[in-house]
Design a protein around this motif. Structure first.
Motif: not given
Length: 325
Positions: A109, A145, A147, A167, A169
Motif C-alpha cells: 500500500s 495481483f 491493483t 495504491l 495491491r
C-alpha cells in the motif's frame, strides 16, 4: 466457464472508475489532535494554532499520513457518508472467489501526497481498477495481483483539487497446500500452527535476543539519552545514529487496548486481548495481555512483563499481566 473466458471478463473491467466516497466530516483540529496523540506525533504544525499561523501554511494542516482516515466509514462496515457511491470497487475479487481463488493477501500500500490538507476542507475519493497481472505461482499458491488506486480530492467551488492517492495491491489466489480429504473412518489430522515470527533486522535484533534472555531491552540514543521504541536507525530527537540499549523494569500501564474477536487465526486464542503498554520509562509498545478477563481490562491498569515461549522454544515474546494496584 474456462478460466481464460471469465478472466477476460474480469480484465475488461481494468480502467473502470468507481464513484465517490465522501468524508463524514471536514478536516478538523480535534481529529488531528487525537490522531497525533495515538501515533505519538508532536509536530506543532499539526496541533499548535499559534505556531502554525507563523508558517507558510497560515494555520494548522493535517498530517499527510491521515489522508485515508478522513474518508473511512467509521465503526460500522460500509457506513459511508451520505452521497457516497454504493458501487463495489472490489467486485473483481468476488468474481475470482466464485471461480476457485478464495484466498487473498495484501501485498503493498503506497500513499502519494500532492499537498497538505487544511482545516475546513471536505474530501472524497474515487477508486480505479488499475491493473490485473498475469497468472503467478508463489509459495502461497497460484493467482493474480490486483491493483486499485484511490484518488483523493478536496471539494472546491472553482473545481475539485486532487490532494493525494493511495495504491492498494492484493494477491488473489488458489492456496498451494489444500488439505487432502480424510478417508472414511480415519481420524482427521489436527494441523499444528505456529505463531508468525517477527522480521528481524540489524536495528531490531537486540530486542528479540533480549526477550530470549528474559530482558526487555529498549533502544537509547547515546548522544541525548532519548529512549525510542519501535527501534530505529536514527534518533527521532537529535538525529544521531549512535545508540545502545537499556533494560526496562518491565512495569507499566495499559495506555490503550483492543480485544480481537475476528478473524480467528490459529494458533492465537480468541478473544485475543492486545495492549498498547506505556512503560514506566516513558516509551510504548504493543504486546499481548495475559491473565485478564476482557470485560475487566481498564485504561491505566498496572501491568508487569513476563516472557513466554512458543513453538517449542522457537519464539519468545514479552507479554503483560495485570498486577495489583
Amino acid at each position: 466457464m474456462a478460466e481464460q473466458e471469465w478472466m477476460s471478463e474480469v480484465r475488461a473491467k481494468v480502467g473502470r472508475e468507481y464513484g465517490r466516497v465522501y468524508a463524514w466530516d471536514e478536516v478538523n483540529a480535534p481529529m488531528i489532535r487525537q490522531w497525533c496523540e495515538v501515533m505519538g506525533v508532536d509536530n506543532p504544525l499539526y496541533t499548535d494554532a499559534d505556531y502554525a499561523a507563523t508558517t507558510e501554511f497560515g494555520g494548522i494542516v493535517a498530517p499527510p499520513a491521515m489522508l485515508q482516515a478522513w474518508c473511512l466509514e467509521g465503526l460500522h462496515m460500509n457506513n459511508y457518508a451520505p452521497g457516497s457511491t454504493d458501487e463495489n470497487p472490489y467486485e473483481v475479487l468476488k468474481t475470482m472467489e466464485a471461480h476457485g481463488l478464495p484466498s487473498v493477501v495484501a501485498v503493498n500500500s503506497d500513499l502519494h501526497f500532492e499537498r497538505y490538507v487544511k482545516l475546513g476542507e471536505k474530501l472524497y475519493y474515487t477508486t480505479r481498477l488499475d491493473a490485473i497481472g498475469e497468472e503467478k505461482t508463489t509459495a502461497l499458491g497460484t493467482g493474480y495481483f490486483v491493483t486499485l488506486i484511490m484518488s483523493f480530492f478536496s471539494q472546491k467551488p472553482e473545481g475539485d483539487e486532487k490532494v493525494g492517492q493511495l495504491l492498494f495491491r492484493v494477491f488473489k489466489f488458489r492456496p498451494a497446500n489444500v488439505p487432502k480429504p480424510v478417508e472414511k473412518g480415519a481420524a482427521p489430522a489436527v494441523p499444528k500452527f505456529k505463531r508468525p515470527k517477527p522480521g528481524v533486522s540489524d536495528d531490531t535484533r537486540f530486542f528479540w535476543e533480549g526477550a530470549e534472555a528474559g530482558k526487555l531491552l529498549i533502544q537509547r540514543c547515546t548522544c541525548c539519552s532519548t529512549l525510542r521504541h519501535p527501534p530505529a536507525p536514527v534518533c527521532i530527537k537529535c538525529h544521531s545514529f549512535d545508540w545502545d540499549t537499556v533494560e526496562a523494569s518491565g512495569k507499566g500501564s495499559i495506555y490503550s487496548f483492543v480485544v480481537m474477536h475476528y478473524p480467528e487465526v490459529p494458533p492465537f486464542e480468541h478473544p485475543n486481548p492486545i495492549g498498547l503498554i506505556e512503560l514506566d520509562e516513558g516509551v510504548r509498545l504493543i504486546a499481548g495481555l495475559v491473565g485478564v478477563k476482557r470485560d475487566e481490562i481498564q485504561i491505566g491498569q498496572r501491568v508487569q512483563v513476563e516472557f513466554q515461549s512458543f513453538d517449542d522454544g522457537e519464539l519468545t515474546l514479552p507479554m503483560f499481566r495485570p498486577v495489583a494496584a
